[in-house]
Scaffold this motif. Structure first.
Motif, short mmCIF file in Angstrom:
data_model
loop_
_atom_site.label_atom_id
_atom_site.label_comp_id
_atom_site.label_asym_id
_atom_site.label_seq_id
_atom_site.Cartn_x
_atom_site.Cartn_y
_atom_site.Cartn_z
N SER A 178 -20.41 -1.88 -10.85
CA SER A 178 -20.87 -0.34 -10.80
C SER A 178 -22.00 -0.19 -10.59
CB SER A 178 -20.18 0.20 -12.17
OG SER A 178 -18.94 0.29 -12.57
N ALA B 125 -22.49 -0.26 -6.89
CA ALA B 125 -22.06 0.76 -6.31
C ALA B 125 -22.89 1.99 -6.33
CB ALA B 125 -20.57 1.21 -6.86
N TYR B 126 -23.42 2.48 -7.44
CA TYR B 126 -24.35 3.25 -7.63
C TYR B 126 -25.62 3.14 -6.83
CZ TYR B 126 -21.74 3.97 -11.99
OH TYR B 126 -20.86 4.16 -12.84
N ASP C 259 -25.01 3.58 -2.98
CA ASP C 259 -24.71 5.04 -2.75
C ASP C 259 -23.03 5.12 -2.45
OD1 ASP C 259 -27.04 6.37 -2.87
OD2 ASP C 259 -27.59 6.05 -0.86
N ARG C 260 -22.26 4.30 -2.95
CA ARG C 260 -20.78 4.22 -2.67
C ARG C 260 -20.33 5.12 -3.66
NH1 ARG C 260 -22.28 -0.97 -2.06
NH2 ARG C 260 -21.18 -1.63 -4.00
N ARG C 261 -20.86 5.23 -4.86
CA ARG C 261 -20.39 6.10 -6.04
C ARG C 261 -21.61 6.77 -6.70
NH1 ARG C 261 -17.05 1.87 -9.05
NH2 ARG C 261 -18.51 2.57 -10.74
N VAL C 262 -21.34 7.80 -7.43
CA VAL C 262 -22.55 8.64 -7.97
C VAL C 262 -22.29 8.37 -9.57
CG1 VAL C 262 -23.33 11.00 -8.77
CG2 VAL C 262 -22.83 10.54 -6.34
N PRO C 263 -23.42 7.86 -10.18
CA PRO C 263 -22.92 7.59 -11.36
C PRO C 263 -22.94 8.80 -12.49
CG PRO C 263 -25.34 7.23 -10.98
CD PRO C 263 -24.81 7.50 -9.69
N ASN D 8 -27.74 14.76 -6.24
CA ASN D 8 -26.35 15.13 -6.43
C ASN D 8 -25.53 16.13 -7.01
OD1 ASN D 8 -25.86 12.11 -5.62
ND2 ASN D 8 -27.35 11.71 -7.45
#
Length: 151
Positions: free
Chosen positions: A31, A34-35, A38-42, A67
C-alpha cells in the motif's frame, strides 16, 4: 533524477524505510509503495498518521492541494523557504497590503461594490491571497539548522 512524490519525500526526509513506515502506519508495504508510486491516493486517515509519524504538517497541505478538488481550486500555491526568507516575505506582503488598506475600507464600507470599484477590489483581494501564501510559507519554513529536503 528519479521522480519522488510528496509521500515518499516526507518519509525519506524523516529517515524511515518503507518497511518501518508501513509497520508504524499499520498498512502494508505494498500500500505504501502504491501511495508513493502515485498508483493510489492514501485515505485521509492514513495521511494523518503519516503527518504525525513523519512530523511534517506540510504534507497535509500538499495532500489537499494535489488530491482534493477544493484544495486544487482554492489553496494558494506556496513556496517553501528558509525561515528568515519566509519571515521577510510575510513582512513584505503585509506592508503591501497596508498600503491599500484604506482603499479597501473606502470600497467596502457601504456594503456595495460597484462595477467601477470591482477591478481594484479584486486586486486588493489578491494582496490578501499573497499574505495567506506567505503565512503558510512561514508556517512550513525550516530553520537554517534543520535543512531537510522539502518540495
Amino acid at each position: 533524477m528519479d521522480y519522488r512524490n510528496i509521500y515518499q519525500i516526507a518519509r525519506e526526509s524523516s529517515g524511515f524505510t518503507q518497511e518501518k513506515a508501513a509497520e508504524l502506519l499499520n498498512i502494508s508495504v505494498e500500500s505504501l509503495r502504491a501511495y508513493e508510486g502515485d498508483r493510489r491516493v492514501p485515505p485521509d486517515k492514513t495521511v494523518i498518521r503519516m503527518i504525525e509519524l513523519y512530523n511534517t504538517q506540510y504534507l497535509a497541505y500538499q495532500h489537499l492541494k494535489t488530491n482534493a478538488e477544493v484544495g486544487k481550486a482554492y489553496l494558494p500555491d506556496i513556496e517553501l523557504k528558509d525561515l528568515p526568507t519566509a519571515m521577510l516575505r510575510l513582512q513584505k506582503e503585509v506592508t503591501d497590503f497596508i498600503k491599500c488598506k484604506d482603499e479597501l475600507i473606502d470600497i467596502t464600507c457601504d456594503g456595495i461594490i460597484d462595477n467601477q470599484e470591482m477591478p481594484r477590489f479584486k486586486e486588493i483581494l489578491k494582496e490578501l491571497d499573497d499574505i495567506t501564501a506567505a503565512i503558510y510559507s512561514l508556517k512550513f519554513a525550516k530553520p537554517l539548522n534543520d535543512r531537510r529536503e522539502i518540495r
